[in-house]
Design a protein around this motif. Structure first.
Motif, PDB file in Angstrom:
ATOM      1  N   GLU A  25     -66.369 -16.153 -22.126  1.00 42.82           N
ATOM      2  CA  GLU A  25     -65.083 -15.276 -21.676  1.00 42.82           C
ATOM      3  C   GLU A  25     -64.927 -14.034 -22.000  1.00 42.82           C
ATOM      4  OE1 GLU A  25     -63.742 -16.390 -18.786  1.00 42.82           O
ATOM      5  OE2 GLU A  25     -65.007 -18.047 -18.836  1.00 42.82           O
ATOM      6  N   GLY A  26     -65.059 -13.788 -23.241  1.00 43.17           N
ATOM      7  CA  GLY A  26     -65.237 -12.648 -24.183  1.00 43.17           C
ATOM      8  C   GLY A  26     -66.145 -11.635 -23.641  1.00 43.17           C
ATOM      9  N   ARG A  27     -67.146 -12.003 -23.108  1.00 42.92           N
ATOM     10  CA  ARG A  27     -68.134 -11.272 -22.513  1.00 42.92           C
ATOM     11  C   ARG A  27     -67.524 -10.778 -20.771  1.00 42.92           C
ATOM     12  NH1 ARG A  27     -73.688 -14.203 -22.815  1.00 42.92           N
ATOM     13  NH2 ARG A  27     -74.050 -12.830 -21.296  1.00 42.92           N
ATOM     14  N   ALA A  28     -67.172 -11.875 -20.453  1.00 44.92           N
ATOM     15  CA  ALA A  28     -66.466 -11.439 -19.182  1.00 44.92           C
ATOM     16  C   ALA A  28     -65.316 -10.440 -18.914  1.00 44.92           C
ATOM     17  CB  ALA A  28     -66.389 -12.841 -18.519  1.00 44.92           C
ATOM     18  N   GLU A  29     -64.489 -10.726 -19.979  1.00 44.39           N
ATOM     19  CA  GLU A  29     -63.539  -9.778 -20.187  1.00 44.39           C
ATOM     20  C   GLU A  29     -63.776  -8.250 -20.264  1.00 44.39           C
ATOM     21  OE1 GLU A  29     -60.003 -10.020 -20.048  1.00 44.39           O
ATOM     22  OE2 GLU A  29     -60.506 -12.103 -19.464  1.00 44.39           O
ATOM     23  N   ALA A  30     -65.119  -7.955 -20.644  1.00 40.55           N
ATOM     24  CA  ALA A  30     -65.384  -6.695 -20.619  1.00 40.55           C
ATOM     25  C   ALA A  30     -66.025  -5.928 -19.031  1.00 40.55           C
ATOM     26  CB  ALA A  30     -66.453  -6.354 -21.588  1.00 40.55           C
ATOM     27  N   LEU A  31     -66.059  -6.970 -18.253  1.00 36.87           N
ATOM     28  CA  LEU A  31     -66.745  -6.512 -17.065  1.00 36.87           C
ATOM     29  C   LEU A  31     -65.448  -5.979 -16.162  1.00 36.87           C
ATOM     30  CD1 LEU A  31     -68.342  -9.926 -16.003  1.00 36.87           C
ATOM     31  CD2 LEU A  31     -69.423  -7.750 -16.379  1.00 36.87           C
ATOM     32  N   PRO A  32     -65.730  -5.042 -15.061  1.00 32.94           N
ATOM     33  CA  PRO A  32     -64.831  -4.477 -14.010  1.00 32.94           C
ATOM     34  C   PRO A  32     -64.211  -5.696 -13.296  1.00 32.94           C
ATOM     35  CG  PRO A  32     -66.853  -3.320 -13.974  1.00 32.94           C
ATOM     36  CD  PRO A  32     -67.050  -4.621 -14.739  1.00 32.94           C
ATOM     37  N   ASP A  33     -62.999  -5.686 -12.702  1.00 28.92           N
ATOM     38  CA  ASP A  33     -62.297  -6.529 -11.992  1.00 28.92           C
ATOM     39  C   ASP A  33     -62.913  -7.335 -11.087  1.00 28.92           C
ATOM     40  OD1 ASP A  33     -60.192  -5.754 -13.657  1.00 28.92           O
ATOM     41  OD2 ASP A  33     -59.007  -4.707 -12.069  1.00 28.92           O
ATOM     42  N   ASP A  34     -63.603  -6.652 -10.098  1.00 30.81           N
ATOM     43  CA  ASP A  34     -64.492  -7.148  -9.013  1.00 30.81           C
ATOM     44  C   ASP A  34     -65.599  -8.192  -9.758  1.00 30.81           C
ATOM     45  OD1 ASP A  34     -65.874  -5.063  -9.733  1.00 30.81           O
ATOM     46  OD2 ASP A  34     -66.785  -4.493  -7.746  1.00 30.81           O
ATOM     47  N   TYR A  35     -66.145  -7.868 -10.863  1.00 33.25           N
ATOM     48  CA  TYR A  35     -67.259  -8.666 -11.501  1.00 33.25           C
ATOM     49  C   TYR A  35     -66.433  -9.700 -12.028  1.00 33.25           C
ATOM     50  CZ  TYR A  35     -71.333  -5.588 -10.803  1.00 33.25           C
ATOM     51  OH  TYR A  35     -72.372  -4.963 -10.586  1.00 33.25           O
ATOM     52  N   ARG A  36     -65.380  -9.551 -12.762  1.00 31.67           N
ATOM     53  CA  ARG A  36     -64.807 -10.641 -13.262  1.00 31.67           C
ATOM     54  C   ARG A  36     -64.289 -11.722 -12.380  1.00 31.67           C
ATOM     55  NH1 ARG A  36     -61.942  -7.161 -16.536  1.00 31.67           N
ATOM     56  NH2 ARG A  36     -60.092  -7.385 -15.379  1.00 31.67           N
ATOM     57  N   ALA A  37     -63.999 -11.301 -11.014  1.00 26.63           N
ATOM     58  CA  ALA A  37     -63.752 -12.246 -10.141  1.00 26.63           C
ATOM     59  C   ALA A  37     -64.820 -13.033  -9.593  1.00 26.63           C
ATOM     60  CB  ALA A  37     -63.087 -11.345  -8.707  1.00 26.63           C
ATOM     61  N   ALA A  38     -65.888 -12.452  -9.482  1.00 25.03           N
ATOM     62  CA  ALA A  38     -67.352 -13.020  -9.257  1.00 25.03           C
ATOM     63  C   ALA A  38     -67.683 -14.023 -10.171  1.00 25.03           C
ATOM     64  CB  ALA A  38     -68.383 -11.978  -9.097  1.00 25.03           C
ATOM     65  N   THR A  71     -76.122  -5.192 -14.415  1.00 26.12           N
ATOM     66  CA  THR A  71     -75.646  -4.553 -13.071  1.00 26.12           C
ATOM     67  C   THR A  71     -74.500  -3.648 -12.895  1.00 26.12           C
ATOM     68  OG1 THR A  71     -74.877  -6.515 -11.901  1.00 26.12           O
ATOM     69  CG2 THR A  71     -77.025  -6.113 -11.613  1.00 26.12           C
ATOM     70  N   ALA A  72     -73.266  -4.159 -13.621  1.00 22.38           N
ATOM     71  CA  ALA A  72     -71.930  -3.498 -13.801  1.00 22.38           C
ATOM     72  C   ALA A  72     -72.349  -2.226 -14.508  1.00 22.38           C
ATOM     73  CB  ALA A  72     -70.979  -4.219 -14.459  1.00 22.38           C
ATOM     74  N   ALA A  73     -73.209  -2.440 -15.614  1.00 18.91           N
ATOM     75  CA  ALA A  73     -73.494  -1.408 -16.672  1.00 18.91           C
ATOM     76  C   ALA A  73     -74.448  -0.204 -15.745  1.00 18.91           C
ATOM     77  CB  ALA A  73     -74.271  -1.466 -17.927  1.00 18.91           C
ATOM     78  N   ASP A  74     -75.245  -0.675 -14.887  1.00 18.65           N
ATOM     79  CA  ASP A  74     -75.821   0.254 -13.994  1.00 18.65           C
ATOM     80  C   ASP A  74     -75.158   0.947 -12.899  1.00 18.65           C
ATOM     81  OD1 ASP A  74     -78.328  -0.151 -15.474  1.00 18.65           O
ATOM     82  OD2 ASP A  74     -79.144  -1.719 -13.997  1.00 18.65           O
ATOM     83  N   GLY A  75     -73.904   0.573 -12.733  1.00 21.98           N
ATOM     84  CA  GLY A  75     -73.148   1.092 -11.559  1.00 21.98           C
ATOM     85  C   GLY A  75     -73.243   0.608 -10.314  1.00 21.98           C
ATOM     86  N   GLN A  76     -73.837  -0.772 -10.198  1.00 20.75           N
ATOM     87  CA  GLN A  76     -74.131  -1.155  -8.789  1.00 20.75           C
ATOM     88  C   GLN A  76     -72.985  -2.048  -8.598  1.00 20.75           C
ATOM     89  OE1 GLN A  76     -77.489  -3.942  -8.720  1.00 20.75           O
ATOM     90  NE2 GLN A  76     -78.889  -2.313  -9.501  1.00 20.75           N
ATOM     91  N   SER A  77     -72.307  -2.134  -7.530  1.00 21.50           N
ATOM     92  CA  SER A  77     -71.403  -3.064  -6.614  1.00 21.50           C
ATOM     93  C   SER A  77     -71.667  -4.467  -7.089  1.00 21.50           C
ATOM     94  CB  SER A  77     -70.752  -2.605  -5.503  1.00 21.50           C
ATOM     95  OG  SER A  77     -71.583  -3.238  -4.566  1.00 21.50           O
ATOM     96  N   VAL A  78     -70.879  -5.359  -7.432  1.00 21.55           N
ATOM     97  CA  VAL A  78     -70.970  -6.703  -7.182  1.00 21.55           C
ATOM     98  C   VAL A  78     -71.632  -7.297  -5.999  1.00 21.55           C
ATOM     99  CG1 VAL A  78     -68.658  -7.691  -6.644  1.00 21.55           C
ATOM    100  CG2 VAL A  78     -69.974  -8.918  -8.186  1.00 21.55           C
TER     101      VAL A  78
END
Length: 123
Positions: A25-38, A71-78
């Motif tokens: 969950e700590g790692r997921a918090e650092a993700l963009p919103d759409d990635y966290r939803a996924a 993939t978030a770090a690479d700038g790809q969309s979820v």
């Protein structure tokens, strides 16, 4: 010997799982919103495939979260990464289409137990 006792106790109490989930969950918090939803959807769709403790899912969840992080770090969309079918993605992660869940295994065991008892009564 103390290390083994500690590891055994952590496994019995599940404190190791609690630590793992908090780390995820700590790692997921650092993700963009759409990635966290996924990520939330992935958890929902993977949990039915877990064993009693869910321990068998930890490597799968870790890999899925790693994929999201990379993939978030690479700038790809979820959407580019997972497409429109998150349930299908999760089914593929746990063993493909038609993968048996804990409910299937429990149901089969229950049916075997009932059949055994009925056989004893009838024969």
């Amino acid at each position: 010997m103390k290390f083994r006792e500690t590891k055994f106790w952590e496994t019995v109490t599940g404190s190791d799982l609690t630590r793992e989930w908090k780390a995820f969950e700590g790692r997921a918090e650092a993700l963009p919103d759409d990635y966290r939803a996924a990520w939330d959807q992935i958890k929902v769709h993977l949990l039915p495939h877990g064993d009693f403790s869910g321990r068998n899912l930890l490597p799968i969840l870790d890999s899925a979260l790693g994929l999201l992080e990379e993939t978030a770090a690479d700038g790809q969309s979820v959407h580019e990464v997972l497409g429109d079918d998150i349930p299908g993605f999760c089914t593929a992660l746990v063993g493909g289409e038609g993968a048996r869940t804990y409910r299937d295994r429990w149901r089969e065991q229950l049916n075997r137990n009932v059949a055994r008892k009925l056989n004893r009564l009838g024969g």
